[in-house]
Design a protein around this motif. Structure first.
Motif, PDB file in Angstrom:
ATOM      1  N   ARG A  76       0.858  -1.195   0.100  1.00 47.00           N
ATOM      2  CA  ARG A  76      -0.075   0.141  -0.123  1.00 47.00           C
ATOM      3  C   ARG A  76       0.971   1.222  -0.021  1.00 47.00           C
ATOM      4  N   CYS A  77       0.579   2.317  -0.635  1.00 50.65           N
ATOM      5  CA  CYS A  77       1.087   3.530  -0.848  1.00 50.65           C
ATOM      6  C   CYS A  77       0.741   4.169   0.593  1.00 50.65           C
ATOM      7  N   HIS A  78       2.022   4.755   1.104  1.00 55.76           N
ATOM      8  CA  HIS A  78       1.825   5.393   2.584  1.00 55.76           C
ATOM      9  C   HIS A  78       1.158   6.615   2.498  1.00 55.76           C
ATOM     10  N   LEU A  79       0.909   7.060   1.201  1.00 55.01           N
ATOM     11  CA  LEU A  79       0.323   8.475   1.322  1.00 55.01           C
ATOM     12  C   LEU A  79      -1.354   8.302   0.868  1.00 55.01           C
ATOM     13  N   CYS A  80      -1.808   7.251   0.329  1.00 53.03           N
ATOM     14  CA  CYS A  80      -2.955   6.950  -0.200  1.00 53.03           C
ATOM     15  C   CYS A  80      -3.259   5.598   0.088  1.00 53.03           C
ATOM     16  N   PRO A  81      -4.522   5.262  -0.288  1.00 57.35           N
ATOM     17  CA  PRO A  81      -4.931   3.771  -0.051  1.00 57.35           C
ATOM     18  C   PRO A  81      -4.667   3.081  -1.334  1.00 57.35           C
ATOM     19  N   GLY A  82      -3.863   3.528  -2.268  1.00 54.02           N
ATOM     20  CA  GLY A  82      -3.751   2.596  -3.492  1.00 54.02           C
ATOM     21  C   GLY A  82      -2.591   1.609  -3.106  1.00 54.02           C
ATOM     22  N   ILE A  83      -2.661   0.736  -4.053  1.00 50.46           N
ATOM     23  CA  ILE A  83      -1.712  -0.454  -3.932  1.00 50.46           C
ATOM     24  C   ILE A  83      -0.932  -0.277  -5.001  1.00 50.46           C
ATOM     25  N   ILE A  84       0.359  -0.487  -4.794  1.00 51.80           N
ATOM     26  CA  ILE A  84       1.717  -0.610  -5.863  1.00 51.80           C
ATOM     27  C   ILE A  84       2.019  -2.029  -6.084  1.00 51.80           C
ATOM     28  N   GLU A  85       2.258  -2.581  -7.222  1.00 53.38           N
ATOM     29  CA  GLU A  85       2.641  -3.804  -7.406  1.00 53.38           C
ATOM     30  C   GLU A  85       3.794  -3.763  -8.283  1.00 53.38           C
ATOM     31  N   LEU A  86       4.947  -4.719  -8.021  1.00 55.24           N
ATOM     32  CA  LEU A  86       6.216  -4.773  -8.610  1.00 55.24           C
ATOM     33  C   LEU A  86       6.426  -6.244  -8.668  1.00 55.24           C
ATOM     34  N   ARG A  87       7.138  -6.673  -9.784  1.00 55.49           N
ATOM     35  CA  ARG A  87       7.613  -8.018 -10.111  1.00 55.49           C
ATOM     36  C   ARG A  87       9.115  -7.910 -10.541  1.00 55.49           C
ATOM     37  N   THR A  88       9.679  -9.124  -9.971  1.00 53.17           N
ATOM     38  CA  THR A  88      11.192  -9.121 -10.453  1.00 53.17           C
ATOM     39  C   THR A  88      11.125  -9.384 -11.896  1.00 53.17           C
ATOM     40  N   ASP A  89      12.328  -9.061 -12.571  1.00 56.17           N
ATOM     41  CA  ASP A  89      12.395  -9.307 -13.950  1.00 56.17           C
ATOM     42  C   ASP A  89      13.987 -10.049 -13.994  1.00 56.17           C
ATOM     43  N   PRO A  90      14.093 -11.298 -13.742  1.00 58.05           N
ATOM     44  CA  PRO A  90      15.461 -11.833 -13.767  1.00 58.05           C
ATOM     45  C   PRO A  90      16.263 -11.766 -15.178  1.00 58.05           C
ATOM     46  N   GLN A  91      15.499 -11.918 -16.113  1.00 56.01           N
ATOM     47  CA  GLN A  91      16.217 -11.474 -17.575  1.00 56.01           C
ATOM     48  C   GLN A  91      16.828 -10.309 -17.807  1.00 56.01           C
ATOM     49  N   LYS A  92      16.319  -9.224 -17.017  1.00 57.77           N
ATOM     50  CA  LYS A  92      16.972  -7.991 -17.136  1.00 57.77           C
ATOM     51  C   LYS A  92      17.639  -7.525 -15.951  1.00 57.77           C
ATOM     52  N   GLY A  93      17.646  -8.155 -14.828  1.00 55.97           N
ATOM     53  CA  GLY A  93      18.273  -8.182 -13.472  1.00 55.97           C
ATOM     54  C   GLY A  93      17.709  -6.925 -12.883  1.00 55.97           C
ATOM     55  N   ASP A  94      16.341  -6.616 -12.987  1.00 62.25           N
ATOM     56  CA  ASP A  94      15.746  -5.501 -12.635  1.00 62.25           C
ATOM     57  C   ASP A  94      14.251  -5.646 -12.014  1.00 62.25           C
ATOM     58  N   PHE A  95      13.427  -4.644 -11.542  1.00 61.67           N
ATOM     59  CA  PHE A  95      12.137  -4.837 -11.292  1.00 61.67           C
ATOM     60  C   PHE A  95      11.262  -4.248 -12.258  1.00 61.67           C
ATOM     61  N   GLU A  96      10.160  -4.413 -12.316  1.00 65.88           N
ATOM     62  CA  GLU A  96       9.234  -3.908 -13.318  1.00 65.88           C
ATOM     63  C   GLU A  96       7.818  -3.724 -12.491  1.00 65.88           C
ATOM     64  N   VAL A  97       7.228  -2.308 -12.924  1.00 65.96           N
ATOM     65  CA  VAL A  97       6.203  -1.978 -12.152  1.00 65.96           C
ATOM     66  C   VAL A  97       4.827  -2.686 -12.804  1.00 65.96           C
ATOM     67  N   VAL A  98       4.136  -3.470 -11.949  1.00 66.21           N
ATOM     68  CA  VAL A  98       3.267  -4.083 -12.722  1.00 66.21           C
ATOM     69  C   VAL A  98       1.812  -3.143 -12.618  1.00 66.21           C
ATOM     70  N   ALA A  99       1.419  -2.505 -11.647  1.00 56.70           N
ATOM     71  CA  ALA A  99       0.174  -1.836 -11.298  1.00 56.70           C
ATOM     72  C   ALA A  99       0.437  -0.658 -10.504  1.00 56.70           C
ATOM     73  N   GLY A 100      -0.120   0.247 -10.546  1.00 57.30           N
ATOM     74  CA  GLY A 100      -0.219   1.211  -9.138  1.00 57.30           C
ATOM     75  C   GLY A 100       0.788   2.368  -9.252  1.00 57.30           C
ATOM     76  N   GLY A 101       1.721   2.386 -10.265  1.00 53.79           N
ATOM     77  CA  GLY A 101       2.771   3.254 -10.119  1.00 53.79           C
ATOM     78  C   GLY A 101       3.370   3.568 -11.586  1.00 53.79           C
ATOM     79  N   ARG A 102       4.216   4.551 -11.638  1.00 55.82           N
ATOM     80  CA  ARG A 102       4.927   4.753 -12.923  1.00 55.82           C
ATOM     81  C   ARG A 102       6.294   4.992 -12.522  1.00 55.82           C
ATOM     82  N   ARG A 103       7.218   4.370 -12.858  1.00 59.54           N
ATOM     83  CA  ARG A 103       8.966   4.495 -12.736  1.00 59.54           C
ATOM     84  C   ARG A 103       9.274   5.732 -13.371  1.00 59.54           C
ATOM     85  N   LYS A 104      10.133   6.316 -12.540  1.00 59.82           N
ATOM     86  CA  LYS A 104      10.993   7.496 -12.865  1.00 59.82           C
ATOM     87  C   LYS A 104      12.171   7.041 -13.734  1.00 59.82           C
TER      88      LYS A 104
END
Length: 146
Positions: A76-104
């Motif tokens: 959960r976002c600490h500023l609102c009731p929204g849910i942020i979802e992330l997933r690991t991406d082992p092929q790229k060695g990174d995380f990807e944002v699934v829902a609830g946010g936009r990566r800078k």
């Protein structure tokens, strides 16, 4: 009477991780302490969430890539009731944002980071064969080190 029922209080008996693992057997979810790996904007409230902010996140297995487990984190976002979802991406060695946010986007090139390139084999061979090239290369390296 066992060790968990001391002084008449029945404590939760089960997993050694106690309350963090109460949904592990039924839903396959473990609550972990998750640190945000990059800056992002919450899509619910539009606020900026900086890298390093810690959350209690639900961690579940989302599949595999070759033999590496893909993990899905939801928090959960600490500023609102929204849910942020992330997933690991082992092929790229990174995380990807699934829902609830936009990566800078903050990805830099070698020139931006001022990374000095190591000599490739052709430059090394030319330095061994040509003493003037080796001297010029040494001088430019000294100048660049200052």
């Amino acid at each position: 009477r066992n060790a968990f029922q001391a002084r008449g209080k029945a404590k939760w008996q089960g997993h050694p991780l106690r309350e963090r693992a109460k949904k592990l057997a039924t839903e396959g979810v473990l609550v972990v302490r998750f640190e945000m790996p990059f800056n992002l904007w919450c899509s619910g409230c539009g606020n900026h969430i900086r890298k390093g902010v810690r959350y209690n996140a639900d961690k579940r297995k989302d599949g595999t890539y070759l033999s590496t487990t893909i993990w899905h984190f939801s928090m959960r976002c600490h500023l609102c009731p929204g849910i942020i979802e992330l997933r690991t991406d082992p092929q790229k060695g990174d995380f990807e944002v699934v829902a609830g946010g936009r990566r800078k986007e903050e990805r830099y090139t070698e020139e931006d980071a001022e990374v000095e390139r190591l000599d490739d084999p052709t430059v090394k061979a030319r330095k061994a064969a040509d003493p003037m090239f080796a001297l010029e290369h040494r001088e430019t390296s000294k100048h660049r080190a200052r």
